[in-house]
Design a protein around this motif. Structure first.
Motif, PDB file in Angstrom:
ATOM      1  N   SER A 264       0.852  -1.119   0.040  1.00 12.66           N
ATOM      2  CA  SER A 264      -0.027   0.129  -0.128  1.00 12.66           C
ATOM      3  C   SER A 264       0.860   1.251   0.164  1.00 12.66           C
ATOM      4  O   SER A 264       1.899   1.397   0.831  1.00 12.66           O
ATOM      5  CB  SER A 264      -0.963   0.025   1.200  1.00 12.66           C
ATOM      6  OG  SER A 264      -1.869  -1.108   1.381  1.00 12.66           O
ATOM      7  N   TRP A 265       0.890   2.313  -0.853  1.00  9.48           N
ATOM      8  CA  TRP A 265       1.355   3.462  -0.787  1.00  9.48           C
ATOM      9  C   TRP A 265       0.370   4.505  -1.579  1.00  9.48           C
ATOM     10  O   TRP A 265      -0.558   4.308  -2.244  1.00  9.48           O
ATOM     11  CB  TRP A 265       2.567   3.453  -1.496  1.00  9.48           C
ATOM     12  CG  TRP A 265       2.703   2.646  -2.973  1.00  9.48           C
ATOM     13  CD1 TRP A 265       2.731   1.653  -3.302  1.00  9.48           C
ATOM     14  CD2 TRP A 265       2.802   3.578  -4.027  1.00  9.48           C
ATOM     15  NE1 TRP A 265       3.116   1.256  -4.768  1.00  9.48           N
ATOM     16  CE2 TRP A 265       2.960   2.387  -5.041  1.00  9.48           C
ATOM     17  CE3 TRP A 265       2.438   4.755  -4.567  1.00  9.48           C
ATOM     18  CZ2 TRP A 265       2.826   2.931  -6.414  1.00  9.48           C
ATOM     19  CZ3 TRP A 265       2.463   5.097  -5.957  1.00  9.48           C
ATOM     20  CH2 TRP A 265       2.659   4.252  -7.050  1.00  9.48           C
ATOM     21  N   TYR A 266       0.722   5.655  -1.522  1.00 14.59           N
ATOM     22  CA  TYR A 266       0.084   6.741  -2.259  1.00 14.59           C
ATOM     23  C   TYR A 266       0.994   7.858  -2.656  1.00 14.59           C
ATOM     24  O   TYR A 266       2.065   7.959  -2.132  1.00 14.59           O
ATOM     25  CB  TYR A 266      -0.890   7.301  -1.069  1.00 14.59           C
ATOM     26  CG  TYR A 266      -0.658   7.955  -0.117  1.00 14.59           C
ATOM     27  CD1 TYR A 266      -0.245   7.560   1.264  1.00 14.59           C
ATOM     28  CD2 TYR A 266      -0.235   9.303  -0.350  1.00 14.59           C
ATOM     29  CE1 TYR A 266       0.358   8.241   2.262  1.00 14.59           C
ATOM     30  CE2 TYR A 266       0.298  10.295   0.816  1.00 14.59           C
ATOM     31  CZ  TYR A 266       0.359   9.482   2.131  1.00 14.59           C
ATOM     32  OH  TYR A 266       0.897  10.239   3.169  1.00 14.59           O
ATOM     33  N   LEU A 267       0.503   8.650  -3.298  1.00 10.53           N
ATOM     34  CA  LEU A 267       0.953   9.863  -4.298  1.00 10.53           C
ATOM     35  C   LEU A 267       0.267  11.059  -4.083  1.00 10.53           C
ATOM     36  O   LEU A 267      -1.141  11.001  -4.422  1.00 10.53           O
ATOM     37  CB  LEU A 267       1.350   9.688  -5.716  1.00 10.53           C
ATOM     38  CG  LEU A 267       2.186  10.549  -6.383  1.00 10.53           C
ATOM     39  CD1 LEU A 267       3.519  10.812  -5.926  1.00 10.53           C
ATOM     40  CD2 LEU A 267       2.082  10.179  -7.771  1.00 10.53           C
ATOM     41  N   LYS A 268       0.804  12.161  -3.593  1.00 15.08           N
ATOM     42  CA  LYS A 268      -0.071  13.312  -3.652  1.00 15.08           C
ATOM     43  C   LYS A 268       0.238  14.305  -4.852  1.00 15.08           C
ATOM     44  O   LYS A 268       1.072  13.991  -5.380  1.00 15.08           O
ATOM     45  CB  LYS A 268       0.086  14.073  -2.418  1.00 15.08           C
ATOM     46  CG  LYS A 268      -0.464  13.719  -1.328  1.00 15.08           C
ATOM     47  CD  LYS A 268      -0.342  14.613  -0.037  1.00 15.08           C
ATOM     48  CE  LYS A 268       0.149  13.937   1.387  1.00 15.08           C
ATOM     49  NZ  LYS A 268       0.637  14.881   2.269  1.00 15.08           N
ATOM     50  N   GLU A 269      -0.648  15.042  -5.004  1.00 19.63           N
ATOM     51  CA  GLU A 269      -0.642  16.045  -6.285  1.00 19.63           C
ATOM     52  C   GLU A 269       0.803  16.771  -6.024  1.00 19.63           C
ATOM     53  O   GLU A 269       1.309  17.238  -4.835  1.00 19.63           O
ATOM     54  CB  GLU A 269      -1.610  16.962  -6.269  1.00 19.63           C
ATOM     55  CG  GLU A 269      -2.810  16.510  -7.122  1.00 19.63           C
ATOM     56  CD  GLU A 269      -3.955  17.547  -6.708  1.00 19.63           C
ATOM     57  OE1 GLU A 269      -4.016  18.443  -6.144  1.00 19.63           O
ATOM     58  OE2 GLU A 269      -4.837  17.453  -7.835  1.00 19.63           O
ATOM     59  N   LYS A 270       1.588  16.911  -7.130  1.00 21.63           N
ATOM     60  CA  LYS A 270       2.718  17.963  -6.864  1.00 21.63           C
ATOM     61  C   LYS A 270       3.821  17.245  -6.148  1.00 21.63           C
ATOM     62  O   LYS A 270       4.857  17.886  -5.656  1.00 21.63           O
ATOM     63  CB  LYS A 270       2.606  19.142  -6.802  1.00 21.63           C
ATOM     64  CG  LYS A 270       1.743  19.895  -7.685  1.00 21.63           C
ATOM     65  CD  LYS A 270       1.269  21.470  -7.392  1.00 21.63           C
ATOM     66  CE  LYS A 270       0.390  21.965  -7.833  1.00 21.63           C
ATOM     67  NZ  LYS A 270      -0.074  23.177  -7.474  1.00 21.63           N
ATOM     68  N   GLU A 271       3.891  15.893  -5.959  1.00 23.35           N
ATOM     69  CA  GLU A 271       4.880  15.433  -4.948  1.00 23.35           C
ATOM     70  C   GLU A 271       5.559  14.156  -5.431  1.00 23.35           C
ATOM     71  O   GLU A 271       5.212  13.675  -6.774  1.00 23.35           O
ATOM     72  CB  GLU A 271       3.876  14.619  -3.861  1.00 23.35           C
ATOM     73  CG  GLU A 271       4.862  13.934  -2.763  1.00 23.35           C
ATOM     74  CD  GLU A 271       3.839  13.192  -1.708  1.00 23.35           C
ATOM     75  OE1 GLU A 271       4.017  13.180  -0.562  1.00 23.35           O
ATOM     76  OE2 GLU A 271       3.032  12.358  -2.239  1.00 23.35           O
ATOM     77  N   THR A 272       6.960  13.971  -5.178  1.00 26.35           N
ATOM     78  CA  THR A 272       7.820  13.020  -5.728  1.00 26.35           C
ATOM     79  C   THR A 272       7.902  11.899  -4.541  1.00 26.35           C
ATOM     80  O   THR A 272       8.373  12.134  -3.414  1.00 26.35           O
ATOM     81  CB  THR A 272       9.227  13.562  -6.019  1.00 26.35           C
ATOM     82  OG1 THR A 272       8.950  14.396  -6.926  1.00 26.35           O
ATOM     83  CG2 THR A 272      10.103  12.373  -6.452  1.00 26.35           C
ATOM     84  N   VAL A 273       7.418  10.859  -4.998  1.00 27.00           N
ATOM     85  CA  VAL A 273       7.680   9.790  -3.850  1.00 27.00           C
ATOM     86  C   VAL A 273       8.471   8.667  -4.656  1.00 27.00           C
ATOM     87  O   VAL A 273       8.699   8.352  -5.743  1.00 27.00           O
ATOM     88  CB  VAL A 273       6.319   9.005  -3.654  1.00 27.00           C
ATOM     89  CG1 VAL A 273       6.439   7.617  -3.353  1.00 27.00           C
ATOM     90  CG2 VAL A 273       5.374   9.842  -2.722  1.00 27.00           C
ATOM     91  N   ALA A 274       9.555   8.105  -3.663  1.00 24.53           N
ATOM     92  CA  ALA A 274      10.435   7.054  -4.171  1.00 24.53           C
ATOM     93  C   ALA A 274      10.167   5.811  -3.630  1.00 24.53           C
ATOM     94  O   ALA A 274       9.754   5.628  -2.287  1.00 24.53           O
ATOM     95  CB  ALA A 274      12.056   7.572  -3.739  1.00 24.53           C
ATOM     96  N   ILE A 275      10.360   4.785  -4.487  1.00 19.59           N
ATOM     97  CA  ILE A 275      10.102   3.254  -4.039  1.00 19.59           C
ATOM     98  C   ILE A 275      11.615   2.730  -4.083  1.00 19.59           C
ATOM     99  O   ILE A 275      12.062   2.573  -5.218  1.00 19.59           O
ATOM    100  CB  ILE A 275       9.125   2.633  -4.688  1.00 19.59           C
ATOM    101  CG1 ILE A 275       7.865   3.439  -4.635  1.00 19.59           C
ATOM    102  CG2 ILE A 275       8.947   1.272  -4.276  1.00 19.59           C
ATOM    103  CD1 ILE A 275       6.450   2.724  -5.329  1.00 19.59           C
ATOM    104  N   VAL A 276      12.180   2.359  -3.057  1.00 23.40           N
ATOM    105  CA  VAL A 276      13.356   1.920  -3.313  1.00 23.40           C
ATOM    106  C   VAL A 276      13.847   0.549  -2.859  1.00 23.40           C
ATOM    107  O   VAL A 276      13.051  -0.035  -1.720  1.00 23.40           O
ATOM    108  CB  VAL A 276      14.413   2.994  -2.105  1.00 23.40           C
ATOM    109  CG1 VAL A 276      15.597   2.695  -2.166  1.00 23.40           C
ATOM    110  CG2 VAL A 276      13.866   4.285  -2.447  1.00 23.40           C
ATOM    111  N   GLY A 277      14.562  -0.061  -3.377  1.00 24.07           N
ATOM    112  CA  GLY A 277      14.875  -1.593  -3.025  1.00 24.07           C
ATOM    113  C   GLY A 277      15.688  -2.167  -4.061  1.00 24.07           C
ATOM    114  O   GLY A 277      15.971  -1.654  -5.202  1.00 24.07           O
ATOM    115  N   GLU A 278      16.053  -3.468  -3.750  1.00 21.31           N
ATOM    116  CA  GLU A 278      17.065  -4.213  -4.833  1.00 21.31           C
ATOM    117  C   GLU A 278      16.224  -4.485  -5.743  1.00 21.31           C
ATOM    118  O   GLU A 278      14.987  -4.770  -5.586  1.00 21.31           O
ATOM    119  CB  GLU A 278      17.771  -5.459  -4.061  1.00 21.31           C
ATOM    120  CG  GLU A 278      18.704  -5.014  -2.926  1.00 21.31           C
ATOM    121  CD  GLU A 278      18.871  -6.230  -2.128  1.00 21.31           C
ATOM    122  OE1 GLU A 278      19.976  -6.791  -2.224  1.00 21.31           O
ATOM    123  OE2 GLU A 278      18.099  -6.737  -1.373  1.00 21.31           O
ATOM    124  N   SER A 279      16.955  -5.155  -6.871  1.00 22.78           N
ATOM    125  CA  SER A 279      16.368  -5.826  -7.868  1.00 22.78           C
ATOM    126  C   SER A 279      15.708  -6.910  -7.406  1.00 22.78           C
ATOM    127  O   SER A 279      16.159  -7.703  -6.533  1.00 22.78           O
ATOM    128  CB  SER A 279      17.255  -6.244  -9.082  1.00 22.78           C
ATOM    129  OG  SER A 279      17.989  -5.315  -9.355  1.00 22.78           O
TER     130      SER A 279
END
Ligand code: SF4
Length: 340
Positions: free
Chosen positions: A30-45
């Motif tokens: 579960s995750w979300y993104l707001k308007e004008k926002e930068t979200v990073a999803i980080v992890g290994e391959s």
């Protein structure tokens, strides 16, 4: 006034069928993104970050991949309930993506001008002349030198950095609401990496686009993301605003990722840390914490029971790790990392 949520992924589960069994690539994310926002999803391959975003924009192969649960709400509408035809209205239009290796993605038999114009012609009623004008406008916006000449070239006639800029132009020509960037700089050298990240940051301000950045590299995230989701073995293991995750990480996997980033503020560079071992087999994920086999802090309970979600003082900062459990802190007096 706080920006509203533009995209909300709820409890997403994605499996891929293989001869050995179902690979549980995404396990309730579960995750979300707001308007004008930068979200990073980080992890290994292999942690499921790319599968998650490809599911969001309907790019997963439907032959052996299947969504086993969850919702993807874009402006309140569940994208998972749409047909492929309905989904095509969103792809490259309101939801755009930049891939890791532009050379593989770009068509070697078409000029870059044709390729940049293609999504615009597909999603608008524009004439070729209007599409060409829009393509030139975008190429100027991304500061590509000599845009008229560049439009006539083929991908192999451009440098790696220019090809990635062309990908950015293609992704932005329809003025998307969300730009997904999947390891956008991995194939580039560090100087060009920095230029592309700066470019994306600048464009976000100019075009009011929200960005979902997918990467294995915490260094790339540092100047770009407002919030970070750390993903491991198909699950989110830590989330918080970027500053909190960088300065007060609470999960050993996040510590490992941060330890593998070179520090420019250290006069003598200490050896970079590499997380030992390999991620677990997601056909048969481990019973307790999926990171236990690689974690130097693992305890008996870690191998038996999945760690619960534990929240911290900073709003929205949480992690899934037994070390943060009140009982563990009570016994140690402090969290293990503080003790070292
Ligand atoms: Fe390590 Fe246990 Fe925390 Fe998992 S729950 S990260 S094994 S300490």
């Amino acid at each position: 006034m706080e920006n509203r949520k533009l995209l909300e992924v709820k409890d997403l589960v994605v499996h891929f069928d293989t001869f050995q069994g179902a690979v549980q690539a995404v396990r309730g994310v579960s995750w979300y993104l707001k308007e004008k926002e930068t979200v990073a999803i980080v992890g290994e391959s292999g942690c499921g970050k790319t599968v998650s975003i490809q599911t969001v924009i309907g790019l997963n192969p439907r032959k052996n991949g299947s969504v086993r649960g969850g919702e993807v709400l874009f402006e309140g509408k569940d994208l998972l309930a749409l047909t492929q035809k309905e989904m095509r209205e969103y792809q490259g239009n309101q939801l755009s993506i930049i891939f890791q290796d532009p050379f593989t993605f770009l068509n070697p038999t078409m000029t870059v001008g044709e390729q940049i114009m293609e999504p615009y012609l597909l999603h608008s009623r524009a004439s070729r002349q209007e599409a060409r004008a829009r393509a030139l406008e975008i190429l100027r916006l991304i500061s590509l030198p000599n845009p008229e000449e560049t439009m006539k070239r083929y991908p192999h006639q451009l440098s790696g950095g220019m090809r990635q800029r062309v990908m950015v132009a293609m992704a932005l020509i329809c003025d998307p609401k969300i730009l997904f960037a999947d390891e956008p700089t991995t194939a580039l050298d560090v100087t060009i990496q920095a230029q592309i990240m700066e470019l994306m940051n600048g464009l976000k301000e100019k075009l009011n686009t929200s960005i979902v950045l997918i990467t294995h590299d915490m260094g790339v995230v540092a100047n770009m993301a407002e919030r970070i989701y750390v993903m491991y073995a198909g699950k989110i293991v830590e989330h918080g605003d970027a500053e909190t995750v960088f300065h007060h990480p609470k999960h050993p996997y996040t510590w490992g990722l941060l330890g593998s980033v070179p520090r420019l503020d250290e006069r003598i560079q200490s050896e970079l840390y590499s997380i030992p071992g390999t991620p677990p087999d997601l056909i048969a994920p481990p019973k307790g914490c999926a990171f236990a086999a690689r974690c130097r802090y693992a305890k008996q309970i870690c191998r038996k029971c999945e760690p619960p979600r534990i929240g911290f003082e900073e709003p929205e900062h949480y992690a899934y790790c037994w070390l943060n459990h009140p009982e563990c802190i009570r016994r140690n007096g402090v969290t293990v990392r503080e003790e070292e």
